[in-house]
Motif scaffolding. Structure first.
Motif, PDB file in Angstrom:
ATOM      1  N   GLY A  49     -24.294 -27.487  25.440  1.00 44.61           N
ATOM      2  CA  GLY A  49     -23.853 -28.439  24.424  1.00 44.61           C
ATOM      3  C   GLY A  49     -24.577 -28.229  23.106  1.00 44.61           C
ATOM      4  O   GLY A  49     -23.982 -28.311  22.027  1.00 44.61           O
ATOM      5  N   SER A  50     -25.858 -27.912  23.208  1.00 44.01           N
ATOM      6  CA  SER A  50     -26.650 -27.652  22.014  1.00 44.01           C
ATOM      7  C   SER A  50     -26.180 -26.385  21.302  1.00 44.01           C
ATOM      8  O   SER A  50     -26.025 -26.374  20.078  1.00 44.01           O
ATOM      9  N   PHE A  51     -25.927 -25.316  22.058  1.00 48.71           N
ATOM     10  CA  PHE A  51     -25.458 -24.060  21.455  1.00 48.71           C
ATOM     11  C   PHE A  51     -24.091 -24.243  20.801  1.00 48.71           C
ATOM     12  O   PHE A  51     -23.872 -23.821  19.666  1.00 48.71           O
ATOM     13  N   ILE A  52     -23.175 -24.878  21.521  1.00 46.81           N
ATOM     14  CA  ILE A  52     -21.815 -25.053  20.999  1.00 46.81           C
ATOM     15  C   ILE A  52     -21.815 -26.032  19.826  1.00 46.81           C
ATOM     16  O   ILE A  52     -21.149 -25.804  18.819  1.00 46.81           O
ATOM     17  N   GLY A  53     -22.573 -27.105  19.945  1.00 42.53           N
ATOM     18  CA  GLY A  53     -22.677 -28.070  18.852  1.00 42.53           C
ATOM     19  C   GLY A  53     -23.225 -27.440  17.585  1.00 42.53           C
ATOM     20  O   GLY A  53     -22.738 -27.706  16.481  1.00 42.53           O
ATOM     21  N   THR A  54     -24.223 -26.581  17.739  1.00 46.28           N
ATOM     22  CA  THR A  54     -24.794 -25.890  16.582  1.00 46.28           C
ATOM     23  C   THR A  54     -23.767 -24.960  15.949  1.00 46.28           C
ATOM     24  O   THR A  54     -23.648 -24.887  14.722  1.00 46.28           O
ATOM     25  N   ALA A  55     -22.993 -24.255  16.778  1.00 46.19           N
ATOM     26  CA  ALA A  55     -21.949 -23.363  16.248  1.00 46.19           C
ATOM     27  C   ALA A  55     -20.891 -24.155  15.483  1.00 46.19           C
ATOM     28  O   ALA A  55     -20.381 -23.701  14.456  1.00 46.19           O
ATOM     29  N   ILE A  56     -20.586 -25.354  15.962  1.00 47.60           N
ATOM     30  CA  ILE A  56     -19.623 -26.214  15.269  1.00 47.60           C
ATOM     31  C   ILE A  56     -20.210 -26.699  13.942  1.00 47.60           C
ATOM     32  O   ILE A  56     -19.556 -26.652  12.905  1.00 47.60           O
ATOM     33  N   CYS A  57     -21.455 -27.134  13.979  1.00 51.38           N
ATOM     34  CA  CYS A  57     -22.106 -27.613  12.753  1.00 51.38           C
ATOM     35  C   CYS A  57     -22.254 -26.512  11.711  1.00 51.38           C
ATOM     36  O   CYS A  57     -22.179 -26.773  10.511  1.00 51.38           O
ATOM     37  N   ASP A  58     -22.453 -25.281  12.176  1.00 54.39           N
ATOM     38  CA  ASP A  58     -22.588 -24.140  11.257  1.00 54.39           C
ATOM     39  C   ASP A  58     -21.239 -23.633  10.753  1.00 54.39           C
ATOM     40  O   ASP A  58     -21.184 -22.691   9.968  1.00 54.39           O
ATOM     41  N   GLY A  59     -20.152 -24.243  11.228  1.00 56.26           N
ATOM     42  CA  GLY A  59     -18.824 -23.863  10.772  1.00 56.26           C
ATOM     43  C   GLY A  59     -18.278 -22.606  11.432  1.00 56.26           C
ATOM     44  O   GLY A  59     -17.285 -22.044  10.975  1.00 56.26           O
ATOM     45  N   ILE A  60     -18.909 -22.158  12.509  1.00 52.35           N
ATOM     46  CA  ILE A  60     -18.435 -20.955  13.202  1.00 52.35           C
ATOM     47  C   ILE A  60     -17.264 -21.303  14.118  1.00 52.35           C
ATOM     48  O   ILE A  60     -16.302 -20.557  14.209  1.00 52.35           O
ATOM     49  N   LEU A  61     -17.357 -22.445  14.779  1.00 48.10           N
ATOM     50  CA  LEU A  61     -16.299 -22.910  15.666  1.00 48.10           C
ATOM     51  C   LEU A  61     -15.756 -24.238  15.161  1.00 48.10           C
ATOM     52  O   LEU A  61     -16.518 -25.052  14.626  1.00 48.10           O
ATOM     53  N   PRO A  62     -14.472 -24.490  15.347  1.00 50.74           N
ATOM     54  CA  PRO A  62     -13.917 -25.797  14.973  1.00 50.74           C
ATOM     55  C   PRO A  62     -14.224 -26.817  16.062  1.00 50.74           C
ATOM     56  O   PRO A  62     -14.469 -26.468  17.224  1.00 50.74           O
ATOM     57  N   LEU A  63     -14.219 -28.075  15.707  1.00 48.48           N
ATOM     58  CA  LEU A  63     -14.457 -29.138  16.676  1.00 48.48           C
ATOM     59  C   LEU A  63     -13.379 -29.142  17.765  1.00 48.48           C
ATOM     60  O   LEU A  63     -13.638 -29.522  18.906  1.00 48.48           O
ATOM     61  N   THR A  64     -12.193 -28.680  17.433  1.00 43.78           N
ATOM     62  CA  THR A  64     -11.109 -28.622  18.417  1.00 43.78           C
ATOM     63  C   THR A  64     -11.424 -27.651  19.552  1.00 43.78           C
ATOM     64  O   THR A  64     -10.743 -27.663  20.579  1.00 43.78           O
ATOM     65  N   TYR A  65     -12.438 -26.848  19.390  1.00 47.93           N
ATOM     66  CA  TYR A  65     -12.862 -25.928  20.441  1.00 47.93           C
ATOM     67  C   TYR A  65     -13.236 -26.685  21.720  1.00 47.93           C
ATOM     68  O   TYR A  65     -13.118 -26.137  22.819  1.00 47.93           O
ATOM     69  N   LEU A  66     -13.632 -27.939  21.589  1.00 46.87           N
ATOM     70  CA  LEU A  66     -14.015 -28.735  22.764  1.00 46.87           C
ATOM     71  C   LEU A  66     -12.898 -28.785  23.795  1.00 46.87           C
ATOM     72  O   LEU A  66     -13.143 -28.567  24.983  1.00 46.87           O
ATOM     73  N   ASN A  67     -11.694 -29.086  23.355  1.00 48.78           N
ATOM     74  CA  ASN A  67     -10.581 -29.188  24.298  1.00 48.78           C
ATOM     75  C   ASN A  67     -10.279 -27.845  24.955  1.00 48.78           C
ATOM     76  O   ASN A  67     -10.033 -27.786  26.156  1.00 48.78           O
ATOM     77  N   GLU A  68     -10.322 -26.798  24.180  1.00 49.65           N
ATOM     78  CA  GLU A  68     -10.048 -25.461  24.709  1.00 49.65           C
ATOM     79  C   GLU A  68     -11.138 -25.014  25.687  1.00 49.65           C
ATOM     80  O   GLU A  68     -10.853 -24.528  26.780  1.00 49.65           O
ATOM     81  N   ALA A  69     -12.373 -25.195  25.309  1.00 54.78           N
ATOM     82  CA  ALA A  69     -13.493 -24.680  26.092  1.00 54.78           C
ATOM     83  C   ALA A  69     -13.736 -25.438  27.388  1.00 54.78           C
ATOM     84  O   ALA A  69     -14.186 -24.859  28.374  1.00 54.78           O
TER      85      ALA A  69
END
Length: 116
Positions: A40-60
């Motif tokens: 959660g920390s790794f993915i959250g950081t990637a979202i905050c850094d703009g690398i991944l969109p928040l919509t990635y949650l549903n996909e992942a």
């Protein structure tokens, strides 16, 4: 992050890495009890850094909906806690609202109720 900024890591590369780990995360919780928090920390950081969109949650996390060890909603909660901690309540709420993700999709069918 720095690897993304240096164009050494693309969004697709990162999604692929996360997908490989998340595929068996329900099994990994036995050996790494706090793996949901770590991922959660790794993915959250990637979202905050703009690398991944928040919509990635549903996909992942869609494959984790019916898992008991590490559920989809547990993973989404861990990510959202990181986003809130990093971006603050208002910006996190704005991101959530703006990207239109639906956390109900991450709950098992029998736990969902339609909003009234």
């Amino acid at each position: 992050g720095p690897l993304h900024q240096a164009r050494l890591l693309t969004q697709a590369d990162l999604q692929s890495c996360f997908a490989d780990i998340l595929e068996f995360i329900d099994d990994e919780v036995i050996d790494v009890p706090h793996i949901a928090t770590y991922m959660g920390s790794f993915i959250g950081t990637a979202i905050c850094d703009g690398i991944l969109p928040l919509t990635y949650l549903n996909e992942a996390f869609s494959h984790l909906v019916d898992c008991e060890g590490v559920s989809a909603i547990t993973m989404a909660t861990e990510v959202l806690l990181v986003v809130i901690s990093s971006k603050g309540d208002e910006e996190a709420h704005s991101m959530y609202k703006g990207e239109g993700i639906n956390l109900l999709d991450l709950l098992p069918e029998d736990k969902r109720s339609s909003p009234t």
